[in-house]
Design a protein around this motif. Structure first.
Motif, PDB file in Angstrom:
ATOM      1  N   LEU A 153       0.874  -1.110   0.065  1.00  0.00           N
ATOM      2  CA  LEU A 153       0.138  -0.205   0.025  1.00  0.00           C
ATOM      3  C   LEU A 153       0.854   1.134  -0.101  1.00  0.00           C
ATOM      4  O   LEU A 153       2.003   1.269   0.607  1.00  0.00           O
ATOM      5  CB  LEU A 153      -0.946  -0.103   1.291  1.00  0.00           C
ATOM      6  N   ASN A 154       0.627   2.158  -0.516  1.00  0.00           N
ATOM      7  CA  ASN A 154       1.216   3.504  -0.849  1.00  0.00           C
ATOM      8  C   ASN A 154       0.575   4.624   0.090  1.00  0.00           C
ATOM      9  O   ASN A 154      -0.706   4.905  -0.091  1.00  0.00           O
ATOM     10  CB  ASN A 154       0.958   4.185  -2.085  1.00  0.00           C
ATOM     11  N   SER A 155       1.348   5.507   0.923  1.00  0.00           N
ATOM     12  CA  SER A 155       0.914   6.288   2.026  1.00  0.00           C
ATOM     13  C   SER A 155       0.044   7.313   1.511  1.00  0.00           C
ATOM     14  O   SER A 155      -0.693   7.784   2.039  1.00  0.00           O
ATOM     15  CB  SER A 155       1.929   6.777   2.830  1.00  0.00           C
ATOM     16  N   GLN A 156       0.258   7.660   0.168  1.00  0.00           N
ATOM     17  CA  GLN A 156      -0.184   9.174  -0.391  1.00  0.00           C
ATOM     18  C   GLN A 156      -1.798   8.955  -0.613  1.00  0.00           C
ATOM     19  O   GLN A 156      -2.245   9.675  -0.650  1.00  0.00           O
ATOM     20  CB  GLN A 156       0.562   9.119  -1.908  1.00  0.00           C
ATOM     21  N   TYR A 157      -2.350   7.659  -0.548  1.00  0.00           N
ATOM     22  CA  TYR A 157      -3.702   7.515  -0.755  1.00  0.00           C
ATOM     23  C   TYR A 157      -4.509   7.314   0.659  1.00  0.00           C
ATOM     24  O   TYR A 157      -5.763   7.165   0.477  1.00  0.00           O
ATOM     25  CB  TYR A 157      -3.803   6.238  -1.637  1.00  0.00           C
ATOM     26  N   PHE A 158      -3.729   7.708   1.728  1.00  0.00           N
ATOM     27  CA  PHE A 158      -4.191   7.513   2.978  1.00  0.00           C
ATOM     28  C   PHE A 158      -4.033   8.721   3.817  1.00  0.00           C
ATOM     29  O   PHE A 158      -4.018   9.102   5.155  1.00  0.00           O
ATOM     30  CB  PHE A 158      -3.842   6.282   3.815  1.00  0.00           C
ATOM     31  N   GLY A 159      -4.047  10.255   3.011  1.00  0.00           N
ATOM     32  CA  GLY A 159      -4.290  11.210   3.744  1.00  0.00           C
ATOM     33  C   GLY A 159      -2.704  11.876   3.990  1.00  0.00           C
ATOM     34  O   GLY A 159      -2.894  12.928   4.710  1.00  0.00           O
ATOM     35  N   VAL A 160      -1.622  11.422   3.677  1.00  0.00           N
ATOM     36  CA  VAL A 160      -0.584  12.188   3.960  1.00  0.00           C
ATOM     37  C   VAL A 160       0.283  12.226   2.805  1.00  0.00           C
ATOM     38  O   VAL A 160       0.248  11.496   1.772  1.00  0.00           O
ATOM     39  CB  VAL A 160       0.498  11.142   4.984  1.00  0.00           C
ATOM     40  N   PRO A 161       0.957  13.469   2.410  1.00  0.00           N
ATOM     41  CA  PRO A 161       1.625  13.656   1.260  1.00  0.00           C
ATOM     42  C   PRO A 161       3.011  13.404   1.307  1.00  0.00           C
ATOM     43  O   PRO A 161       4.109  13.994   1.188  1.00  0.00           O
ATOM     44  CB  PRO A 161       1.727  15.447   1.431  1.00  0.00           C
TER      45      PRO A 161
END
Length: 332
Positions: A153-161
């Motif tokens: 999973l990629n963090s950018q899709y969970f509200g962090v830039p």
């Protein structure tokens, strides 16, 4: 009440994500292990010392650990990281073989048989040794009675830039394992670097010196001439950051231009003057926001330690999203 243990706990990012998903009143941490003394200090500053943070997990008997329902384990990733030597199970760090520390998770969970084992690691684990390393790890959990689900999973899709890809393993004990696990999907990125900046003025120590900036430019030009992509990078404030790195590396890969008013009088010993282009590195608090830590999470150590700890940590919103899906399975 769900009882958890927090192995290779770092500064508690995985625990924080689970507490946010389950509700702190419903999530009781009964055992914590972390061997880095500075990470332990940050952990205890934010979670207290009950239970106390134990040290080297290899020296702790499984029988000495209280019964628990969920094992949280961000076992060391440097042995599989694309940014490292990728020595895997042969990795040696001051006499400690980091690549085999997942076996400590297996050892403990074989005895206690918790409902769930949750692990996080670098994306490089997926392809390390042509996928065989991940097969060994999954096979070890399968052998002790668990069904393993794995997903990058990629963090950018969970509200962090932050562009941060990590692999997550969710292992359910066979008697409660679902046929499928519904991984969270996240949503299109909307948060930008601009949204997580500290208020101005930023202390001058975060602005690069003119001499150091010129050194970075020469270093980048030298590598470009050889066809390499190495070197510093200035990020667009309306974009997202690159991955903040293991061990706190990567500060120069996530520089920003901040034209807001600030002092140009150095407060630390530097060569030259503070650069006139307003190029700076992000602050530890901004790195914490890149990882989704709330602003009431206390950062009280020297910057050197904080950059290392935050680079080694997890994106809390991703953990929270996965923990919510785990909770659905457990509730059923």
């Amino acid at each position: 009440m769900i009882r958890t243990i927090d192995l290779f706990a770092g500064i508690g990012g995985i625990r924080l994500g689970f507490e946010q998903a389950w509700g702190k009143a419903n999530d009781q941490t009964v055992f914590v292990s972390e061997w880095d003394k500075y990470a332990k200090q940050t952990y205890e500053t934010n979670f207290g010392d009950t239970p106390p943070v134990d040290g080297d997990i290899t020296k702790i008997s499984a029988d000495a650990i209280p019964p628990f329902d969920i094992c949280l384990a961000g076992f060391p990733c440097q042995a599989f990281s694309l940014a490292g030597k990728r020595e895997g199970f042969a990795d040696d760090y001051y006499g400690q073989t980091r690549g085999t520390l997942f076996r400590e998770v297996v050892r403990i969970c074989k005895v206690h048989q918790p409902k769930v084992i949750f692990c996080e690691n670098v994306k490089g684990l997926v392809h390390h040794d042509k996928g065989r390393t991940l097969q060994v790890i999954e096979g070890a959990f399968t052998e002790i009675g668990y069904k393993v689900f794995a997903k990058v999973l990629n963090s950018q899709y969970f509200g962090v830039p932050q562009n941060r890809e990590r692999i997550y393993l969710v292992c359910f004990r066979n008697d409660i394992a679902p046929a499928e696990f519904n991984w969270p999907t996240g949503s299109e990125p909307t948060t930008k670097i601009r949204d997580i900046l500290d208020p101005a003025p930023i202390p001058p120590k975060y602005y690069l010196s003119s001499v150091y900036l010129e050194t970075l430019r020469r270093h980048k030009e030298r590598h470009q001439s050889m066809g390499h992509g190495f070197g510093y990078e200035v990020r667009d404030l309306d974009g997202i950051a690159g991955t903040i790195m293991v061990g706190g590396m990567g500060r120069e890969r996530n520089l920003i231009i901040d034209h807001r008013p600030h002092s140009t009088t150095p407060t630390t010993h530097i060569k030259g003057s503070i650069n006139s282009e307003d190029i700076r590195k992000m602050t530890p608090r901004e790195w914490a926001r890149l990882q989704g830590f709330p602003d009431d999470y206390r950062l009280e150590q020297a910057d050197t330690h904080l950059y290392k700890q935050l680079g080694n940590s997890v994106s809390v919103p991703v953990i929270r999203a996965i923990a919510s899906q785990i909770k659905e399975v457990i509730d059923k």
